[in-house]
Design an enzyme around this catalytic site. Structure first.
Site, short mmCIF file in Angstrom:
data_model
loop_
_atom_site.label_atom_id
_atom_site.label_comp_id
_atom_site.label_asym_id
_atom_site.label_seq_id
_atom_site.Cartn_x
_atom_site.Cartn_y
_atom_site.Cartn_z
CB SER A 106 -32.45 -35.44 -8.54
OG SER A 106 -31.33 -34.74 -8.03
CE1 TYR A 130 -30.05 -29.59 -3.49
CE2 TYR A 130 -29.78 -31.02 -5.39
CZ TYR A 130 -29.97 -30.85 -4.04
OH TYR A 130 -30.09 -31.94 -3.22
CB THR A 156 -33.71 -28.67 -2.85
OG1 THR A 156 -34.39 -29.81 -3.39
CG2 THR A 156 -33.00 -29.09 -1.58
CE LYS A 226 -36.86 -33.21 -1.31
NZ LYS A 226 -35.52 -33.09 -0.68
CG HIS A 250 -31.49 -33.17 1.74
ND1 HIS A 250 -31.84 -32.18 0.86
CD2 HIS A 250 -30.60 -33.95 1.07
CE1 HIS A 250 -31.18 -32.34 -0.27
NE2 HIS A 250 -30.43 -33.42 -0.17
NE ARG A 285 -36.99 -46.68 5.34
CZ ARG A 285 -36.81 -45.45 4.86
NH1 ARG A 285 -37.81 -44.83 4.23
NH2 ARG A 285 -35.67 -44.83 5.01
N GLY A 304 -37.76 -41.83 -0.87
CA GLY A 304 -36.44 -41.65 -1.44
C GLY A 304 -35.64 -42.93 -1.47
#
Length: 355
Positions: A106, A130, A156, A226, A250, A285, A304
Site C-alpha cells: 500500500s 493513490y 485505487t 481497483k 474498499h 473468510r 485484507g
C-alpha cells in the site's frame, strides 16, 4: 489455542490489539452494511458439486499476469501494518514470498518500498497507488516501485475522499508518534498529518479516466484498476487499456450500501468477456469462498483484514498460517466439488440463491 479457521485469528486480534488499532482495521463506513454484506453474500451462494471425479492428484496453482502463484489467494493492499506487528509490511512481504503468492503493498505503508523489497527479495509484489494533489509525490512513488522491481501498479479509484468511519472519529484516530506513512514522509514533512498519517484532503478528487494515460506515460508496468463495481466502469477500464480489474468496495470502508463484491463480480466478469484479468477482494473468510469467487470468474482473490489478523497473531509466521489454512480449505473444497485443477472451476459449480 489451536488456530483452526480465520475467525480464530479475528478473535485473537480483537482481544489483543489496542482498541484504537482494532477499530481502525475493523471499521466500515457509516452503518457498516457493505462491510458485513461482503461476508453474508458468500453464504447465499450454493455449490453444485460433481461426484466420481478423480481428485487423487490436486493442482491448485494459477497464474496472474503471467506469473505463477501457489494458489489463487494474494494479499490485498491495507495500510499501517505496524499497528498489527512491529515489523509491519516487512513481515507481510516475507510471508507472501514464503507462500509463493502476490503481495500488493500500500501507499499507506509504515515501511518504505525499499524496506519491503529488501525484506523479501524475489517475491511477487505489486504496488498500490493513490494519486495525491501533490502529483510529483505520486510520480516519484511510481518510479520508485518500478525501479525496485514491483511487477504491476494497482490504482485505487474509490477514494476521492475518505469514507466516514465512525469509530475512527470517536477514537480520534492518529498514528502513534513513532509510525509514519513512510513512503510519503518527506513530501509532507512539517504538515498537519492528522488524516490517516497525511494532511487532510491530500488525495486528489479530480482524478478521471484520463489519468490512466498519465500513469502509462510514467511507467511500463501493467496497470490494474481497483475499486470497480459496475459493468459501465469495467468497460471503460478495458477501453483505457488496463491489464486487470480488482472488484472491490474498499472492504466496505468508502460508500456504504453499495453491492457486495462477490455480487458485483458477476456483472464485471460478464462485461469484460475475458479481455483482461478480473480479481476480487472483500469478505473472503474460507477456502470455499475462494472457490465460489473463481467459479464466478475471478482469476484470483485478495485478502485484507485476515492478513492483518495473522500479523497480529504472530507476525510473518501468523500470516503464513492464515494463508496455509485458506490453501488447505481451498484444496479440500475443490476436491469435494469434483475439481482436480483450477482450470476445471467454472460457473457450473455454483448456483446463486434467489433469496
Amino acid at each position: 489455542m489451536a488456530m483452526v479457521c480465520l475467525s480464530d485469528f479475528e478473535a485473537y486480534a480483537k482481544k489483543y490489539l489496542p482498541k484504537i488499532a482494532w477499530d481502525y482495521f475493523a471499521a466500515g463506513a457509516d452503518d457498516c452494511v457493505t462491510r458485513d454484506e461482503n461476508i453474508l453474500a458468500y453464504k447465499r451462494i450454493r455449490f453444485r458439486p460433481r461426484m466420481l471425479q478423480d481428485v487423487s492428484v490436486m493442482d491448485i496453482r494459477t497464474k496472474i499476469l503471467g506469473t505463477e502463484i501457489s494458489f489463487p489467494v494474494g494479499i490485498a493492499p491495507t495500510g499501517f501494518h505496524q499497528l498489527a506487528w512491529p515489523d509491519g509490511e516487512k513481515s507481510t512481504a516475507r510471508a507472501a514470498r514464503a507462500m509463493n503468492t502476490c503481495y500488493i503493498a500500500s501507499t499507506y505503508s509504515t515501511c518504505t518500498l525499499e524496506e519491503i523489497s529488501m525484506a523479501a527479495p524475489g517475491g511477487l509484489r505489486w504496488f498500490q497507488l493513490y494519486i495525491h494533489r501533490n502529483r510529483a509525490a505520486s510520480q516519484q512513488l511510481v518510479w520508485r516501485a518500478q525501479t525496485l522491481g514491483f511487477q504491476a501498479l494497482v490504482l485505487t479509484t474509490d477514494v476521492p475522499y475518505t469514507g466516514k468511519r465512525r469509530d475512527d472519529i470517536r477514537n480520534g484516530f492518529r498514528l502513534p508518534p513513532h509510525m509514519k506513512v513512510k513512503n510519503l514522509e518527506r513530501d509532507f514533512e512539517g504538515d498537519d498529518c492528522s488524516e490517516y498519517g497525511l494532511p487532510p484532503n491530500s488525495l486528489d478528487p479530480s482524478v478521471t479516466w484520463k489519468d490512466i494515460d498519465w500513469l502509462r506515460s510514467l511507467t511500463h508496468l501493467p496497470i490494474i484498476i481497483k475499486g470497480i463495481l459496475t459493468k459501465e466502469d469495467a468497460e471503460l477500464a478495458v477501453r483505457h487499456g488496463v491489464q486487470g480489474i480488482i472488484v472491490s468496495n474498499h472492504g466496505g470502508r468508502q460508500l456504504d450500501e453499495g453491492p457486495a463484491t462477490i455480487d458485483a463480480l458477476v456483472e464485471v466478469v460478464e462485461a469484460v468477456r475475458g479481455r483482461v484479468e478480473v480479481y476480487v477482494d472483500g469478505g473472503i473468510r474460507k477456502g470455499s469462498d475462494v472457490l465460489k469467487a473463481l467459479a464466478l470468474g475471478a482469476k484470483c482473490v485478495f485478502i485484507g483484514r485476515p492478513a492483518l489478523w495473522g500479523l497480529a497473531y504472530k507476525g510473518e509466521e501468523g500470516l503464513q498460517e492464515v494463508l496455509r489454512i485458506l490453501q488447505d480449505e481451498f484444496r479440500l473444497s475443490m476436491a469435494l466439488a469434483g475439481c482436480s485443477s483450477v482450470s476445471e472451476i467454472g460457473r457450473h459449480l455454483v448456483q446463486l440463491s434467489k433469496l
